[in-house]
Design a protein around this motif. Structure first.
Motif, PDB file in Angstrom:
ATOM      1  N   UNK A  24       0.839  -1.207   0.000  1.00  0.00           N
ATOM      2  CA  UNK A  24       0.000   0.000   0.000  1.00  0.00           C
ATOM      3  C   UNK A  24       0.876   1.259   0.000  1.00  0.00           C
ATOM      4  N   UNK A  25       1.908   1.260   0.845  1.00  0.00           N
ATOM      5  CA  UNK A  25       2.811   2.408   0.926  1.00  0.00           C
ATOM      6  C   UNK A  25       3.600   2.575  -0.368  1.00  0.00           C
ATOM      7  N   UNK A 149      10.817   7.512   1.547  1.00  0.00           N
ATOM      8  CA  UNK A 149       9.781   8.516   1.787  1.00  0.00           C
ATOM      9  C   UNK A 149       9.717   9.589   0.708  1.00  0.00           C
ATOM     10  N   UNK A 150      10.382   9.363  -0.408  1.00  0.00           N
ATOM     11  CA  UNK A 150      10.413  10.376  -1.468  1.00  0.00           C
ATOM     12  C   UNK A 150      10.424   9.691  -2.835  1.00  0.00           C
ATOM     13  N   UNK A 151       9.562  10.177  -3.716  1.00  0.00           N
ATOM     14  CA  UNK A 151       9.496   9.642  -5.077  1.00  0.00           C
ATOM     15  C   UNK A 151       9.363  10.806  -6.040  1.00  0.00           C
ATOM     16  N   UNK A 152       9.775  10.602  -7.267  1.00  0.00           N
ATOM     17  CA  UNK A 152       9.639  11.656  -8.267  1.00  0.00           C
ATOM     18  C   UNK A 152       8.892  11.121  -9.479  1.00  0.00           C
ATOM     19  N   UNK A 153       8.085  12.007 -10.050  1.00  0.00           N
ATOM     20  CA  UNK A 153       7.337  11.700 -11.269  1.00  0.00           C
ATOM     21  C   UNK A 153       7.810  12.693 -12.329  1.00  0.00           C
ATOM     22  N   UNK A 167       7.119  13.785  -4.789  1.00  0.00           N
ATOM     23  CA  UNK A 167       6.115  13.369  -3.815  1.00  0.00           C
ATOM     24  C   UNK A 167       6.823  12.913  -2.551  1.00  0.00           C
ATOM     25  N   UNK A 168       6.295  13.345  -1.414  1.00  0.00           N
ATOM     26  CA  UNK A 168       6.879  12.996  -0.128  1.00  0.00           C
ATOM     27  C   UNK A 168       5.847  12.243   0.694  1.00  0.00           C
TER      28      UNK A 168
END
Length: 184
Positions: A24-25, A149-153, A167-168
């Motif tokens: 889910x996370x 805890x951090x992703x980029x699109x 996104x955090x």
């Protein structure tokens, strides 16, 4: 014997719950981008606000916009006292502009390719060349994790530049907290 089976079953249940929580996370950035896209398409500012950390987004965009103004003004604008004062005023106004643009309505307008006042006046978004359909907000992003805890699109723009949406994770929820503008 029954206690060991029960303990083993509880262990498997705990492992499955943990695995579901991790899944889910991990799917959070995709769900957040989809939520942003749906909120913009529906014109739902309240739904968009659930997926965006507006104070963090303003804080990340303000220095980028101010840097662009300083670079556009060039070295000559910083040489004289009057020019330096004008540059200071311009960068201050840029901070105010960012504050005005980074709202649910402003962000939705930007993602649709409109100006904020056009969205507020219900002017329809521009269509893609050769079609009557409105452009899709956040079209075909390439998502990647930068940390747990951090992703980029990364979104490819029509002019060939790339816009990076960061996104955090806050608890189990992922929110847009930074936009890295393409080079000037």
């Amino acid at each position: 014997m029954a206690d060991s089976r029960r303990l083993k079953a509880l262990g498997w249940i705990a492992a499955l719950v943990l695995l579901a929580l991790l899944a889910w996370t991990a799917s959070g950035p995709w769900r957040a981008v989809a939520g942003i896209r749906e909120a913009v398409q529906a014109g739902d500012a309240r739904a968009l606000a659930r997926h965006v950390d507006f104070p963090a987004l303003r804080a990340s965009l303000r220095p980028q916009v101010q840097d662009r103004i300083v670079r556009a003004a060039g070295v000559d604008a910083q040489s004289g006292a009057f020019a330096a004062f004008g540059l200071t005023v311009a960068t201050g106004l840029a901070g105010g502009l960012v504050d005005a643009m980074v709202t649910p309505t402003g962000l939705a307008a930007i993602m649709e390719g409109r100006k904020v006042w056009e969205r507020a006046a219900n002017v329809p978004p521009p269509s893609r060349a050769g079609t009557s359909a409105a452009p899709e907000p956040v079209p075909a992003p390439r998502l990647r994790f930068e940390s747990f805890s951090r992703a980029s699109a990364t979104v490819s723009l029509d002019d060939g530049d790339e816009l990076v949406l960061v996104l955090t994770r806050h608890g189990l929820q992922w929110r847009l907290s930074d936009i890295r503008l393409p080079p000037a």
